[in-house]
Design a protein around this motif. Structure first.
Motif, PDB file in Angstrom:
ATOM      1  N   ALA A 245      -2.409   6.279  -5.280  1.00 17.23           N
ATOM      2  CA  ALA A 245      -4.003   5.562  -5.078  1.00 17.23           C
ATOM      3  C   ALA A 245      -3.822   4.725  -3.137  1.00 17.23           C
ATOM      4  CB  ALA A 245      -4.099   4.613  -5.933  1.00 17.23           C
ATOM      5  N   LYS A 246      -4.705   5.208  -2.654  1.00 21.22           N
ATOM      6  CA  LYS A 246      -4.774   4.995  -1.980  1.00 21.22           C
ATOM      7  C   LYS A 246      -5.328   3.464  -0.986  1.00 21.22           C
ATOM      8  CE  LYS A 246      -4.296   8.733   0.559  1.00 21.22           C
ATOM      9  NZ  LYS A 246      -4.507   9.901   2.331  1.00 21.22           N
ATOM     10  N   ILE A 247      -5.215   2.714  -0.546  1.00 17.13           N
ATOM     11  CA  ILE A 247      -5.718   0.823  -0.531  1.00 17.13           C
ATOM     12  C   ILE A 247      -4.946   0.783   1.115  1.00 17.13           C
ATOM     13  CG2 ILE A 247      -5.468   0.262  -2.577  1.00 17.13           C
ATOM     14  CD1 ILE A 247      -3.151  -1.393  -2.158  1.00 17.13           C
TER      15      ILE A 247
ATOM     16  N   PRO B 214       0.555  -1.223  -0.192  1.00 15.82           N
ATOM     17  CA  PRO B 214       0.129  -0.434  -0.324  1.00 15.82           C
ATOM     18  C   PRO B 214       1.553   1.293  -0.025  1.00 15.82           C
ATOM     19  CG  PRO B 214      -0.522  -1.902   1.215  1.00 15.82           C
ATOM     20  CD  PRO B 214       1.067  -2.152   1.210  1.00 15.82           C
ATOM     21  N   LEU B 215       2.155   1.756   0.624  1.00 17.24           N
ATOM     22  CA  LEU B 215       2.780   2.175   0.359  1.00 17.24           C
ATOM     23  C   LEU B 215       3.391   2.362  -0.574  1.00 17.24           C
ATOM     24  CD1 LEU B 215       4.607   1.294   4.840  1.00 17.24           C
ATOM     25  CD2 LEU B 215       2.716   3.144   3.308  1.00 17.24           C
ATOM     26  N   ALA B 216       3.476   1.259  -1.824  1.00 19.39           N
ATOM     27  CA  ALA B 216       4.693   1.689  -2.342  1.00 19.39           C
ATOM     28  C   ALA B 216       3.187   2.197  -3.216  1.00 19.39           C
ATOM     29  CB  ALA B 216       4.932  -0.031  -3.117  1.00 19.39           C
TER      30      ALA B 216
END
Length: 661
Positions: free
Chosen positions: A381-383, A372-374
């Motif tokens: 995009a945020k997941i 998620p950070l990469a």
């Protein structure tokens, strides 16, 4: 004046670390004993200097010296004395000072107690430790100085974050850092061995006590953090797959693999390259955890929100130590001699299997944490990657590993007999199968696979003592002889048994608590009742009170089972005066030491009612009791003279004396 003295001590310690990082290693290269001998006194002196600096900061907190910016931002004169002490590491700057303090403690221990280490190995190890110490002392002095003064001292402080004003903070961070930082010694040993180009079974025996120590403390640190989140945050959960939780879990998994790999290297001289790599990766994951917590890339209840400059500095350190260590490994690994050959069905084979599954599990957690950070860094995009991902990846990899654990100690070195090992585990298998049948037959509800998970936990618990039963001859020898042989066993055998027992207990606690817990979340007025798992909770009233630095509302709930009074629970909703921040103080009642009734209060409603969470958590304490048993297993192994650094030298002297006679 005390503050300035503390700052000066850090500067002196930094200067000494530079000397320690160069002189002993250069002495080892040119075989100069005088240059190598300076490593130990410098390491011990560094410990004294950093200890004085830590004491100076602690004194500022205890005396509420708000002319120190760090104290002003994280303390208050009305705080209880305990929380003035814990405030020292309840912030970024103070916690980094604690990090460095523990780092120099380990260095001083090697300097003071490593008298039987070969001079070159000791010099190189303390030299590498000097690199790490110098880097983090520079980080503290340049970006995170805890001794910065305020020109016009405020009258009062801003108070410590309320959720950190808990006794758990006095225990959790120091234990966690003892684990994190403790792996720096195994890293230093590995880099030192690569520099010298010599790695053998004696090296594995010298490094194992440090790995055991770090692993044991990290186990306790993670467990204490889990329990703190469980009772302090009021959500009723003990593990959330939070990225910062994962940051401490990954070095634990990799450290567990390292511990088992070092056993193979010590006993059979095999897996040398793999053991060195695991040592580097374990400390690298510890550094990664430090970066995640302090870089500002994560928003978490565990994380310190810091400026990006600090994150860049730590990232540079991360690249330097991980990249440098792996580069040296790639250059020197081909020069290392491989150990003996062994069959797939052997004790070595079982430990290799252990390593493969633990490494794969670590990789799964790493991907779930960093992806998620990469993704956000590259695309914006945020997941969110949460429990479903980890349950589907981490869980299945653990099942075959847990099933295989009891076989390992029963297999012979080099070539084992799987059938003979299975014969010694028939009792454990029978009890595990019986447990599964009973749970399916008599326990209602829960996931369909939960009884199998409980059966695996029972298999681990019973199977953990199979080697002790085999060595003692229980059911074959007389009772007195069996007991005598049990007490005569090496402590490391008991340590391994307790470690595996603790894992089994934790598995049982996780499966039972997750599968069969009951929950009731509702709005209750005075006089209302709720029944859960046969226990009736009756709301009898609320009481408001205030202390020096907070005010709270406590609910009174009478808990009955039928007509029998079980207990009275008093969960609290608390608001701290200075920050105006609310916290939840749960109340927990433990039944027979394993099952807990758990209550927490939510927000007060306009009609005077309260939002209330009630949980029934069967066997939940096994999660943390299992961690304690694992820690005691590490202590037992450390108590075994054969695993202490001096053992090889004593053995050598004994053989020499025998040959002379």
């Amino acid at each position: 004046m005390i503050i300035e003295l503390g700052h000066y001590m850090l500067i002196l310690a930094f200067a000494l670390s530079l000397v320690q990082s160069v002189v002993p290693i250069w002495g080892a290269q040119i075989d100069d004993n005088r240059m190598m001998s300076v490593a130990s006194p410098i390491a011990i002196t560094q410990f004294l200097f950093v200890g004085l600096a830590f004491a100076a900061l602690t004194h500022a907190y205890v005396t509420s010296d708000f002319s120190v910016q760090n104290v002003w931002e994280n303390s208050h004169s009305t705080q209880p004395l305990l929380y003035k002490y814990t405030s020292v590491w309840g912030n970024h700057e103070g916690s980094m000072l604690l990090w460095v303090f523990i780092l120099v403690i380990f260095g001083a221990m090697v300097g003071a107690f490593g008298r039987n280490l070969p001079p070159k190995l000791k010099a190189n190890t303390l030299g590498v430790q000097g690199w790490i110490t110098a880097a983090f002392l520079l980080f503290v002095l340049v970006t995170s100085n805890p001794f910065h003064r305020i020109a016009d001292a405020p009258i009062e402080g801003r108070d410590l974050n309320p959720i950190l004003q808990d006794v758990g903070l006095a225990i959790h961070p120091p234990l966690l850092y003892l684990g994190y930082v403790g792996f720096s010694i195994s890293f230093a040993f590995s880099i030192a061995a690569l520099l010298e180009g010599r790695i053998d079974a004696a090296w594995a025996r010298w490094v194992r006590p440090w790995v055991l120590t770090a692993w044991g403390f990290l186990t306790l640190g993670i467990s204490m953090g889990s329990y703190w989140a469980y009772y302090e945050l009021g959500w009723g959960g003990y593990w959330f797959w939070d990225p910062v939780e994962n940051a401490s879990f990954m070095p634990w998994l990799c450290g567990t693999a390292l511990l088992h790999s070092a056993i193979v290297m010590e006993k059979r001289g095999a897996l040398k390259v793999w053991t060195i790599l695991l040592s580097i990766l374990t400390f690298s994951l510890s550094l990664l955890g430090t970066f995640l917590v302090r870089s500002g890339v994560l928003t978490s209840v565990h994380a310190f929100a810091t400026d990006p400059g600090r994150g860049v500095f730590i990232l540079i350190l991360l690249v330097a130590f991980i990249g440098g260590g792996l580069s040296l490994f790639a250059w020197r690994a081909s020069m290392l001699r491989q150990g003996g050959v062994f069959a797939p069905i052997s004790r070595e084979g079982s430990l290799v299997l252990n390593n493969l599954f633990l490494s794969a599990a670590t990789a799964a957690v790493l991907v779930g944490t960093l992806y998620p950070l990469a993704l956000e860094a590259t695309t914006g995009a945020k997941i969110s990657v949460g429990a479903p991902f980890f349950n589907l990846t981490f869980g299945p990899m653990m099942i075959p590993l847990l099933i295989a654990v009891p076989f390992g100690p029963l297999l012979a070195w080099k070539r084992g007999d799987l059938g003979a090992a299975m014969q010694r585990l028939w009792t454990a298998l029978g009890i595990a199968i019986l447990t599964v049948i009973l749970v399916y037959g008599y326990v209602e509800g829960g996931p369909a696979l939960a009884p199998l998970g409980i059966g695996i936990g029972v298999w681990l618990v019973i199977g953990s003592f199979a080697e002790i039963q085999l060595r003692s001859g229980f059911f074959k020898n007389s009772f007195s002889k069996a007991i005598s042989r049990m007490f005569g066993m090496p402590k490391s055998v008991w340590g391994a048994a307790l470690g595996h027992l603790g894992v089994g207990m934790t598995v049982i606690g996780i499966v039972v608590a997750s599968s069969y817990q009951l929950e009731d979340i509702s709005i209750m007025k005075v006089g209302d009742s709720r029944t859960i798992a046969g226990y009736t909770f009756t709301f009898e009233g609320m009481k408001e009170s205030s202390e020096h630095n907070y005010s709270d509302v406590a609910g009174t709930f009478r808990v009955t089972e039928g007509d029998k009074l079980v207990t009275t629970l008093n969960p609290v909703k608390r608001v701290y005066n200075t920050r105006g921040m609310p916290t939840t103080e749960t109340d927990i009642y433990t039944i027979w030491g394993v099952t807990q009734l758990y209550m927490s209060l939510g927000d007060k409603q306009d009609n005077g009612a309260m939002a209330v969470r009630i949980y029934y958590k069967p066997w939940v304490t096994f999660i943390w009791l299992g961690s304690l048993v694992m820690f005691f297993g590490a202590c037992f192994s450390l108590a075994d003279r054969r695993l202490r650094i001096g053992a090889p030298a004593r053995k050598g002297r004994a053989k020499q004396a025998a040959s002379t006679a």
